[in-house]
Design an enzyme around this catalytic site. Structure first.
Site, PDB file in Angstrom:
ATOM      1  N   GLY A  23       5.973   5.894  -0.285  1.00 56.82           N
ATOM      2  CA  GLY A  23       7.149   5.367   0.415  1.00 56.82           C
ATOM      3  C   GLY A  23       7.582   4.051  -0.198  1.00 56.82           C
ATOM      4  O   GLY A  23       6.755   3.183  -0.464  1.00 56.82           O
ATOM      5  N   ARG A  84       6.575  11.441  -4.107  1.00 59.57           N
ATOM      6  CA  ARG A  84       5.305  11.943  -3.594  1.00 59.57           C
ATOM      7  C   ARG A  84       4.954  13.128  -4.481  1.00 59.57           C
ATOM      8  O   ARG A  84       5.743  14.055  -4.622  1.00 59.57           O
ATOM      9  CB  ARG A  84       5.440  12.323  -2.121  1.00 59.57           C
ATOM     10  CG  ARG A  84       5.728  11.093  -1.259  1.00 59.57           C
ATOM     11  CD  ARG A  84       5.467  11.324   0.212  1.00 59.57           C
ATOM     12  NE  ARG A  84       5.177  10.078   0.879  1.00 59.57           N
ATOM     13  CZ  ARG A  84       6.091   9.283   1.467  1.00 59.57           C
ATOM     14  NH1 ARG A  84       7.359   9.630   1.460  1.00 59.57           N
ATOM     15  NH2 ARG A  84       5.733   8.159   2.059  1.00 59.57           N
ATOM     16  N   ASP A 115      -1.210   3.394   1.074  1.00 54.37           N
ATOM     17  CA  ASP A 115      -2.597   3.871   1.140  1.00 54.37           C
ATOM     18  C   ASP A 115      -2.796   5.201   0.411  1.00 54.37           C
ATOM     19  O   ASP A 115      -3.857   5.434  -0.170  1.00 54.37           O
ATOM     20  CB  ASP A 115      -3.108   3.924   2.586  1.00 54.37           C
ATOM     21  CG  ASP A 115      -2.443   5.000   3.402  1.00 54.37           C
ATOM     22  OD1 ASP A 115      -1.223   5.183   3.241  1.00 54.37           O
ATOM     23  OD2 ASP A 115      -3.132   5.660   4.196  1.00 54.37           O
ATOM     24  N   THR A 138       3.622  -1.473   1.198  1.00 49.54           N
ATOM     25  CA  THR A 138       3.972  -0.515   2.246  1.00 49.54           C
ATOM     26  C   THR A 138       4.473  -1.268   3.467  1.00 49.54           C
ATOM     27  O   THR A 138       3.954  -2.347   3.780  1.00 49.54           O
ATOM     28  CB  THR A 138       2.760   0.354   2.646  1.00 49.54           C
ATOM     29  OG1 THR A 138       3.033   0.978   3.912  1.00 49.54           O
ATOM     30  CG2 THR A 138       1.481  -0.443   2.810  1.00 49.54           C
ATOM     31  N   ASP A 140       3.896  -0.415   6.282  1.00 50.09           N
ATOM     32  CA  ASP A 140       2.910  -0.174   7.352  1.00 50.09           C
ATOM     33  C   ASP A 140       1.862  -1.276   7.477  1.00 50.09           C
ATOM     34  O   ASP A 140       1.193  -1.384   8.506  1.00 50.09           O
ATOM     35  CB  ASP A 140       2.189   1.162   7.120  1.00 50.09           C
ATOM     36  CG  ASP A 140       3.114   2.344   7.327  1.00 50.09           C
ATOM     37  OD1 ASP A 140       4.064   2.207   8.121  1.00 50.09           O
ATOM     38  OD2 ASP A 140       2.900   3.390   6.691  1.00 50.09           O
ATOM     39  N   ASP A 142      -1.107  -1.451   6.382  1.00 49.11           N
ATOM     40  CA  ASP A 142      -2.373  -0.862   6.834  1.00 49.11           C
ATOM     41  C   ASP A 142      -3.383  -0.659   5.708  1.00 49.11           C
ATOM     42  O   ASP A 142      -4.204   0.253   5.757  1.00 49.11           O
ATOM     43  CB  ASP A 142      -2.103   0.482   7.533  1.00 49.11           C
ATOM     44  CG  ASP A 142      -1.387   1.468   6.621  1.00 49.11           C
ATOM     45  OD1 ASP A 142      -0.926   1.051   5.535  1.00 49.11           O
ATOM     46  OD2 ASP A 142      -1.293   2.648   6.983  1.00 49.11           O
ATOM     47  N   ARG A 184       3.725   6.341  11.078  1.00 41.68           N
ATOM     48  CA  ARG A 184       3.218   7.683  11.425  1.00 41.68           C
ATOM     49  C   ARG A 184       1.773   7.611  11.889  1.00 41.68           C
ATOM     50  O   ARG A 184       1.383   8.301  12.819  1.00 41.68           O
ATOM     51  CB  ARG A 184       3.336   8.609  10.206  1.00 41.68           C
ATOM     52  CG  ARG A 184       4.778   8.859   9.818  1.00 41.68           C
ATOM     53  CD  ARG A 184       4.872   9.728   8.600  1.00 41.68           C
ATOM     54  NE  ARG A 184       4.579  11.104   8.913  1.00 41.68           N
ATOM     55  CZ  ARG A 184       4.266  12.021   8.017  1.00 41.68           C
ATOM     56  NH1 ARG A 184       4.206  11.698   6.750  1.00 41.68           N
ATOM     57  NH2 ARG A 184       4.008  13.249   8.366  1.00 41.68           N
TER      58      ARG A 184
HETATM   59  P1  ADP Z   1       1.940   5.895   0.253  1.00 43.00           P
HETATM   60  O1  ADP Z   1       1.357   5.422  -1.030  1.00 43.00           O
HETATM   61  O2  ADP Z   1       3.204   5.188   0.608  1.00 43.00           O
HETATM   62  O3  ADP Z   1       0.915   5.895   1.388  1.00 43.00           O
HETATM   63  P2  ADP Z   1       1.692   8.814   0.099  1.00 43.00           P
HETATM   64  O4  ADP Z   1       0.665   8.893   1.163  1.00 43.00           O
HETATM   65  O5  ADP Z   1       2.771   9.824   0.118  1.00 43.00           O
HETATM   66  O6  ADP Z   1       2.428   7.398   0.056  1.00 43.00           O
HETATM   67  O7  ADP Z   1       0.937   8.905  -1.302  1.00 43.00           O
HETATM   68  C1  ADP Z   1       1.654   8.773  -2.518  1.00 43.00           C
HETATM   69  C2  ADP Z   1       1.095   9.709  -3.534  1.00 43.00           C
HETATM   70  O8  ADP Z   1      -0.248   9.353  -3.856  1.00 43.00           O
HETATM   71  C3  ADP Z   1       1.011  11.166  -3.134  1.00 43.00           C
HETATM   72  O9  ADP Z   1       2.236  11.845  -3.249  1.00 43.00           O
HETATM   73  C4  ADP Z   1       0.001  11.692  -4.149  1.00 43.00           C
HETATM   74  O10 ADP Z   1       0.627  11.878  -5.388  1.00 43.00           O
HETATM   75  C5  ADP Z   1      -0.960  10.523  -4.275  1.00 43.00           C
HETATM   76  N1  ADP Z   1      -2.146  10.712  -3.422  1.00 43.00           N
HETATM   77  C6  ADP Z   1      -2.261  10.466  -2.108  1.00 43.00           C
HETATM   78  N2  ADP Z   1      -3.506  10.759  -1.654  1.00 43.00           N
HETATM   79  C7  ADP Z   1      -4.207  11.211  -2.739  1.00 43.00           C
HETATM   80  C8  ADP Z   1      -5.529  11.681  -2.941  1.00 43.00           C
HETATM   81  N3  ADP Z   1      -6.419  11.741  -1.946  1.00 43.00           N
HETATM   82  N4  ADP Z   1      -5.863  12.088  -4.197  1.00 43.00           N
HETATM   83  C9  ADP Z   1      -4.981  12.028  -5.207  1.00 43.00           C
HETATM   84  N5  ADP Z   1      -3.713  11.590  -5.066  1.00 43.00           N
HETATM   85  C10 ADP Z   1      -3.322  11.186  -3.858  1.00 43.00           C
END
Ligand code: ADP
Length: 333
Positions: A23, A84, A115, A138, A140, A142, A184
């Site tokens: 995000g 993502r 995260d 982020t 958030d 968090d 969320r």
């Molecule tokens: P944010 O970084 O804002 O929390 P997301 O949760 O959508 O956003 O995570 C961003 C991207 O990081 C995901 O689309 C994916 O490519 C990668 N990602 C998230 N979790 C994992 C994981 N456990 N293993 C590998 N890649 C991950």
């Protein structure tokens, strides 16, 4: 202001890459600019990876120059775009990204994200041992290992501005408003906005909504001490429609709530001074961390000091302190 770590260069870094993932958050551009400028000043080439991990696995990577990162400091969103990337959950796909970095002779990577992006970076670093630094970005707030995240302050102020405006109408018409903010899984934004905006109640995703408690509390407000307006800040939660369902349930109990969903307006907009300074400091120091041969870490803030935390040591997302919600409740009336 922040206290910066003392880092001694020990590795010859010739080229670094930077990406923004997950995000978007206001201040990501300020971080990109700081990474690029700090590196370029020392003769280090900088590559911008487009669309987060998607661009890494697809080798969508372009050189960043000083003019290219000019005039972006004050803008929300991200020059490099974000995405993502579901594919990045697969080890073989992550390895493909690693090979692209090797082919392009990249010596270090800066990942700017939340995260999920941190979890992806941790996997990537563990499997490849590639030197990388994660900057927490982020709305958030968090991320374990950092008191602050890029974008949170701006998003909180955007939410607060909306609440102040809604309060005018709520006051004029003695209305009950349910204002939905982003979050969320995490209630930091709702709590910050709720306390700053004097919300009568704050409902975070960490706690299930207790309808009896909510309506009981609203009935108390219906006595002679009735406030002229009431605002409940509701974090969106994982399942869409949380606030609408609450409004429906309250309507069935005889209340007349108005719903305002702030949605994505909280993500955009010019970053606050605080987010720009945070992003600028983190971005510039990330380059020094790589030069000191200390990759494999999150660079965050603890007690106003910029600190490195090994990625392998970081656990789940930062929990919200329930005492904050009690405090908010205590001063609501
Ligand atoms: P944010 O970084 O804002 O929390 P997301 O949760 O959508 O956003 O995570 C961003 C991207 O990081 C995901 O689309 C994916 O490519 C990668 N990602 C998230 N979790 C994992 C994981 N456990 N293993 C590998 N890649 C991950």
């Amino acid at each position: 202001m922040y206290h910066l770590p003392e880092l001694t260069p020990s590795v010859n870094i010739r080229r670094i890459a930077v990406l923004t993932s997950g995000g978007d958050a206001p201040g990501m551009n300020a971080a990109i600019r700081a990474v690029a400028r700090a590196a370029l000043h020392q003769g280090i080439d900088v590559l911008g990876i487009q669309r987060g991990y998607s661009g890494l696995v697809e080798a969508d990577i372009r050189p960043l120059t000083s003019p290219l990162v000019g005039n972006i400091l004050q803008r929300g969103g991200t020059l490099l775009k974000s995405d993502r990337c579901e594919e990045f959950h697969k080890p073989a796909v992550r390895w493909q990204g690693y090979e692209h970095l090797r082919e392009m002779e990249v010596d270090g990577l800066v990942v700017i994200g939340g995260d999920g992006s941190l979890a992806g970076a941790r996997q990537f670093a563990a499997e490849t041992n590639f030197p990388l630094v994660v900057l927490p970005a982020t709305i958030d707030n968090d991320i374990e290992g950092s008191d602050e995240t890029i974008g949170f302050d701006t998003a909180a102020n955007t939410g607060l501005d909306a609440i102040d405006r809604i309060r005018d109408t709520a006051n004029s018409h003695q209305r009950l408003f349910l204002v939905e903010v982003m979050g969320r899984d995490s209630g930091f934004l709702a709590t910050e906005v709720g306390i700053a905006g004097g919300a009568e109640m704050i409902l975070v995703p960490e706690q299930a909504i207790d309808l009896d408690r909510v309506s009981e509390s609203l009935k108390q407000g219906d006595s002679s001490a009735r406030p002229s307006s009431r605002i409940i800040v509701v974090a969106e939660g994982r399942k869409p429609g949380r606030t609408q369902r609450l409004a429906q349930a309250l309507t069935e109990r005889g209340f007349n709530p108005q719903v305002c969903i702030l949605g994505h307006i909280q993500r955009g907009g010019n970053p606050s001074a605080r987010d720009r300074v945070l992003a600028s400091c983190l971005g510039a120091v990330a380059v020094k961390v790589l030069q000191a041969g200390q990759g494999g870490c999150l660079l965050g803030v603890e007690n106003r000091h910029l600190v490195q935390r090994p990625l392998a040591d970081l656990g789940e997302r930062l929990p919200l302190d329930p005492a904050l919600l009690e405090l908010a409740q205590l001063i609501q009336q």
